[in-house]
Design a protein around this motif. Structure first.
Motif, PDB file in Angstrom:
ATOM      1  N   GLN A  66       7.971  15.102  -3.372  1.00 13.51           N
ATOM      2  CA  GLN A  66       8.201  14.088  -2.368  1.00 13.51           C
ATOM      3  C   GLN A  66       7.138  12.977  -2.231  1.00 13.51           C
ATOM      4  OE1 GLN A  66       8.442  15.760   1.833  1.00 13.51           O
ATOM      5  NE2 GLN A  66       9.128  13.978   2.589  1.00 13.51           N
ATOM      6  N   LEU A  67       7.667  11.834  -1.996  1.00 13.44           N
ATOM      7  CA  LEU A  67       6.774  10.524  -2.004  1.00 13.44           C
ATOM      8  C   LEU A  67       6.523  10.382  -0.471  1.00 13.44           C
ATOM      9  CD1 LEU A  67       5.683   8.113  -3.443  1.00 13.44           C
ATOM     10  CD2 LEU A  67       7.817   6.855  -2.859  1.00 13.44           C
ATOM     11  N   ILE A  68       5.179  10.341  -0.361  1.00 12.86           N
ATOM     12  CA  ILE A  68       4.680  10.304   1.112  1.00 12.86           C
ATOM     13  C   ILE A  68       3.652   8.955   0.944  1.00 12.86           C
ATOM     14  CG2 ILE A  68       4.965  12.707   1.629  1.00 12.86           C
ATOM     15  CD1 ILE A  68       1.820  12.966   1.359  1.00 12.86           C
ATOM     16  N   PHE A  69       3.329   8.580   2.255  1.00 10.02           N
ATOM     17  CA  PHE A  69       2.557   7.665   2.316  1.00 10.02           C
ATOM     18  C   PHE A  69       0.999   8.069   2.538  1.00 10.02           C
ATOM     19  CE2 PHE A  69       6.227   5.230   3.897  1.00 10.02           C
ATOM     20  CZ  PHE A  69       5.969   4.054   2.982  1.00 10.02           C
ATOM     21  N   VAL A  70      -0.075   7.229   2.363  1.00  9.16           N
ATOM     22  CA  VAL A  70      -1.350   8.292   2.354  1.00  9.16           C
ATOM     23  C   VAL A  70      -1.560   8.544   3.736  1.00  9.16           C
ATOM     24  CG1 VAL A  70      -3.868   7.103   2.188  1.00  9.16           C
ATOM     25  CG2 VAL A  70      -2.195   6.712   0.371  1.00  9.16           C
ATOM     26  N   ALA A 107       2.732  19.659  -2.541  1.00  4.56           N
ATOM     27  CA  ALA A 107       4.093  19.229  -3.501  1.00  4.56           C
ATOM     28  C   ALA A 107       4.450  17.798  -2.898  1.00  4.56           C
ATOM     29  CB  ALA A 107       5.149  20.175  -3.158  1.00  4.56           C
ATOM     30  N   CYS A 108       3.642  16.742  -3.058  1.00  8.15           N
ATOM     31  CA  CYS A 108       3.543  15.508  -2.890  1.00  8.15           C
ATOM     32  C   CYS A 108       3.315  14.340  -3.873  1.00  8.15           C
ATOM     33  CB  CYS A 108       3.040  15.361  -1.437  1.00  8.15           C
ATOM     34  SG  CYS A 108       1.278  15.248  -1.332  1.00  8.15           S
ATOM     35  N   ASP A 116      -1.866   2.160  -0.348  1.00  6.97           N
ATOM     36  CA  ASP A 116      -0.516   2.411  -0.580  1.00  6.97           C
ATOM     37  C   ASP A 116       0.048   1.108  -0.032  1.00  6.97           C
ATOM     38  OD1 ASP A 116      -0.567   2.402   2.424  1.00  6.97           O
ATOM     39  OD2 ASP A 116      -0.036   4.616   2.493  1.00  6.97           O
ATOM     40  N   ALA A 117       1.446   0.915   0.162  1.00  8.02           N
ATOM     41  CA  ALA A 117       2.113  -0.015   0.510  1.00  8.02           C
ATOM     42  C   ALA A 117       2.157  -0.491   1.853  1.00  8.02           C
ATOM     43  CB  ALA A 117       3.637   0.101   0.244  1.00  8.02           C
ATOM     44  N   ASN A 118       1.613   0.377   3.001  1.00  4.13           N
ATOM     45  CA  ASN A 118       1.407   0.167   4.278  1.00  4.13           C
ATOM     46  C   ASN A 118      -0.140  -0.561   4.246  1.00  4.13           C
ATOM     47  OD1 ASN A 118       3.889   0.990   5.129  1.00  4.13           O
ATOM     48  ND2 ASN A 118       3.150   3.191   5.307  1.00  4.13           N
ATOM     49  N   GLY A 119      -0.791  -0.578   3.164  1.00  7.76           N
ATOM     50  CA  GLY A 119      -2.408  -1.025   3.332  1.00  7.76           C
ATOM     51  C   GLY A 119      -3.350  -0.032   3.790  1.00  7.76           C
ATOM     52  N   ARG A 161       0.347   2.954  -9.373  1.00 10.84           N
ATOM     53  CA  ARG A 161       0.652   4.093 -10.006  1.00 10.84           C
ATOM     54  C   ARG A 161       1.306   5.007  -9.034  1.00 10.84           C
ATOM     55  NH1 ARG A 161       0.663   1.793 -14.410  1.00 10.84           N
ATOM     56  NH2 ARG A 161      -1.025   1.880 -15.533  1.00 10.84           N
ATOM     57  N   ASN A 162       2.174   6.135  -9.384  1.00 15.51           N
ATOM     58  CA  ASN A 162       2.478   7.453  -8.850  1.00 15.51           C
ATOM     59  C   ASN A 162       1.338   8.500  -9.093  1.00 15.51           C
ATOM     60  OD1 ASN A 162       4.914   6.209  -7.679  1.00 15.51           O
ATOM     61  ND2 ASN A 162       5.958   6.615  -9.819  1.00 15.51           N
ATOM     62  N   ILE A 163       0.782   9.143  -8.299  1.00 15.16           N
ATOM     63  CA  ILE A 163      -0.034  10.338  -8.467  1.00 15.16           C
ATOM     64  C   ILE A 163       0.444  11.445  -7.705  1.00 15.16           C
ATOM     65  CG2 ILE A 163      -2.309  10.842  -8.457  1.00 15.16           C
ATOM     66  CD1 ILE A 163      -3.097   8.005  -8.228  1.00 15.16           C
ATOM     67  N   ASP A 164       0.595  12.605  -8.420  1.00 14.28           N
ATOM     68  CA  ASP A 164       0.817  13.690  -7.936  1.00 14.28           C
ATOM     69  C   ASP A 164      -0.284  14.811  -8.625  1.00 14.28           C
ATOM     70  OD1 ASP A 164       3.277  12.787  -9.523  1.00 14.28           O
ATOM     71  OD2 ASP A 164       3.370  14.955  -9.869  1.00 14.28           O
ATOM     72  N   ARG A 165      -0.392  16.042  -7.782  1.00 17.43           N
ATOM     73  CA  ARG A 165      -1.151  17.056  -8.200  1.00 17.43           C
ATOM     74  C   ARG A 165      -2.525  17.012  -8.101  1.00 17.43           C
ATOM     75  NH1 ARG A 165       2.014  17.980 -13.804  1.00 17.43           N
ATOM     76  NH2 ARG A 165       4.017  18.068 -13.066  1.00 17.43           N
ATOM     77  N   PHE A 166      -3.025  16.579  -7.019  1.00 19.00           N
ATOM     78  CA  PHE A 166      -4.387  16.404  -6.700  1.00 19.00           C
ATOM     79  C   PHE A 166      -4.950  17.206  -5.533  1.00 19.00           C
ATOM     80  CE2 PHE A 166      -1.372  13.291  -4.782  1.00 19.00           C
ATOM     81  CZ  PHE A 166      -1.535  13.385  -3.490  1.00 19.00           C
TER      82      PHE A 166
END
Length: 171
Positions: free
Chosen positions: A6-10, A19-20, A47-50, A75-80
């Motif tokens: 799932q795409l989430i904001f910072v 799982a984000c 992120d896009a919200n600054g 970039r899209n980043i997952d698994r961190f």
């Protein structure tokens, strides 16, 4: 781990939320060395919200992560992994920080925003002493009284270059 995280904001990052995926712009990168720990790659992501967050990866993963994190790209980043941020001289005010590892996946993002995502602070606010000294701040000024480039000795016999100058408000 989900195939399509799932795409989430910072701001929505949590230590146990695994799982984000985040979509971020690489704002700044640098290499850092600490005796007895080694070298790491440090990053500031936004992120896009600054909303900014600090991220890092240790020497083992620098070459793999480094080829995907050019300053100014999205970039899209997952698994961190996510842990608490603390200490003095923090690069962001986010309560968490990210760590990249061998499972971290960094892919291109279609999102574009040319903003530099600076949170500029005027000189009067700095001089007032009211800002939190634990966080680095963004400033723009004009250089005056530029000194000579000096080479100085540091701990461990290392040589560093030092440049002294005066920065004045341009607003």
């Amino acid at each position: 781990m989900a195939n399509n995280p799932q795409l989430i904001f910072v701001n929505d990052i949590k230590p146990r939320k695994t799982a984000c995926r985040i979509q971020v712009k690489i704002i700044h990168t640098w290499r850092h060395f600490i005796k007895d720990v080694g070298e790491s790659l440090e990053l500031i992501l936004c992120d896009a919200n600054g909303t900014k967050i600090h991220a890092s990866c240790n020497k083992t993963y620098i070459s793999e992560v480094g080829k995907h994190v050019r300053v100014g790209v999205w970039r899209n980043i997952d698994r961190f992994s996510v842990s608490g941020a603390g200490g003095a001289y923090r690069s962001t005010d986010h309560k968490y920080r990210l760590a990249f590892n061998g499972n971290t996946k960094i892919t291109e993002s279609a999102y574009r925003d040319d903003s530099m995502f600076l949170n500029l602070v005027d000189f009067k606010s700095i001089e007032s002493g009211l800002l939190n000294p634990n966080f680095l701040i963004d400033v723009i000024g004009q250089v005056q009284d530029l000194g000579d480039l000096e080479t100085i000795g540091c701990n461990g016999g290392k040589q560093r270059q030092k440049l002294e100058f005066t920065l004045v408000d341009i607003w």
